[in-house]
Design a protein around this motif. Structure first.
Motif, PDB file in Angstrom:
ATOM      1  N   LYS A 106      74.744  28.687 -11.910  1.00 44.84           N
ATOM      2  CA  LYS A 106      75.949  28.069 -12.485  1.00 44.84           C
ATOM      3  C   LYS A 106      77.206  28.684 -11.884  1.00 44.84           C
ATOM      4  N   LEU A 107      77.213  30.007 -11.738  1.00 49.14           N
ATOM      5  CA  LEU A 107      78.377  30.687 -11.176  1.00 49.14           C
ATOM      6  C   LEU A 107      78.611  30.280  -9.720  1.00 49.14           C
ATOM      7  N   VAL A 108      77.551  30.212  -8.932  1.00 46.24           N
ATOM      8  CA  VAL A 108      77.678  29.801  -7.532  1.00 46.24           C
ATOM      9  C   VAL A 108      78.210  28.372  -7.458  1.00 46.24           C
ATOM     10  N   TYR A 109      77.671  27.481  -8.301  1.00 42.69           N
ATOM     11  CA  TYR A 109      78.144  26.090  -8.326  1.00 42.69           C
ATOM     12  C   TYR A 109      79.654  26.042  -8.606  1.00 42.69           C
ATOM     13  N   LEU A 110      80.112  26.783  -9.621  1.00 45.54           N
ATOM     14  CA  LEU A 110      81.540  26.776  -9.960  1.00 45.54           C
ATOM     15  C   LEU A 110      82.372  27.412  -8.856  1.00 45.54           C
ATOM     16  N   LEU A 111      81.874  28.480  -8.231  1.00 48.98           N
ATOM     17  CA  LEU A 111      82.595  29.093  -7.116  1.00 48.98           C
ATOM     18  C   LEU A 111      82.758  28.102  -5.961  1.00 48.98           C
ATOM     19  N   LEU A 112      81.700  27.366  -5.669  1.00 51.97           N
ATOM     20  CA  LEU A 112      81.783  26.362  -4.604  1.00 51.97           C
ATOM     21  C   LEU A 112      82.791  25.277  -4.969  1.00 51.97           C
ATOM     22  N   LEU A 113      82.745  24.826  -6.204  1.00 52.00           N
ATOM     23  CA  LEU A 113      83.642  23.773  -6.677  1.00 52.00           C
ATOM     24  C   LEU A 113      85.105  24.224  -6.632  1.00 52.00           C
ATOM     25  N   CYS A 114      85.385  25.402  -7.153  1.00 54.44           N
ATOM     26  CA  CYS A 114      86.773  25.908  -7.203  1.00 54.44           C
ATOM     27  C   CYS A 114      87.345  26.186  -5.821  1.00 54.44           C
ATOM     28  N   ASN A 115      86.478  26.472  -4.862  1.00 55.15           N
ATOM     29  CA  ASN A 115      86.940  26.842  -3.526  1.00 55.15           C
ATOM     30  C   ASN A 115      86.740  25.737  -2.498  1.00 55.15           C
TER      31      ASN A 115
END
Length: 164
Positions: A106-115
């Motif tokens: 979940k954290l990796v997904y959000l990091l990819l999305l935000c960046n």
């Protein structure tokens, strides 16, 4: 007459341009995104946990990789308690076995999305990728869950000594 939204937009544009110019001149390849929105730290968060969450967003923090560089007598090894690699914010949020696969995904997904990144290799391995997600409510909640994992033995405070 200018509305609050117009002023916020103008402020962010000027601030982002200034930050881009300054950091590009210093050689940064990843530039943090500015925001006038407050962080979404839940109101029931203790001050101690809030400090730990905030420390994930910055290079100077309470994690082993930073404190070891400052004073190896306080922290003899920069490694995470999992033993896989240095204990940095990006490691805790994306690679640490002690955090758990579902939470890490979940954290990796959000990091990819935000960046606006397509793969985790595109993420910068410094605090900028994490800082860019700091206004996302779900990301902050997941960060809270990570810093509250007792087995990580995260440092709650530190007494720094002067170098002699």
């Amino acid at each position: 007459m200018y509305t609050r939204g117009m002023m916020d937009s103008f402020t962010k544009i000027i601030w982002q341009e200034s930050l881009n110019n300054q950091l590009q001149m210093e050689g940064w390849s990843h530039i943090p995104m500015v925001s006038t929105r407050p962080l979404s730290i839940p109101p029931d968060t203790s001050r101690e946990v809030e400090v730990l969450i905030m420390s994930l967003f910055y290079k100077n923090n309470l994690l082993n990789s930073f404190v070891h560089q400052y004073d190896s007598r306080i922290v003899p090894s920069p490694l995470c308690v999992c033993g896989a690699e240095e204990q940095s914010a990006i490691h805790l949020l994306t690679n640490c076995d002690m955090v758990g696969t579902i939470r890490t995904e979940k954290l990796v997904y959000l990091l990819l999305l935000c960046n606006s990144a397509r793969s985790s290799e595109e993420l910068s391995h410094d605090a900028v990728s994490i800082l860019n997600c700091s206004r996302d409510k779900k990301f902050v909640q997941l960060c809270r869950e990570v810093v509250e994992i007792e087995d990580l033995n995260l440092r709650r405070k530190i007494t720094l000594r002067r170098r002699t």
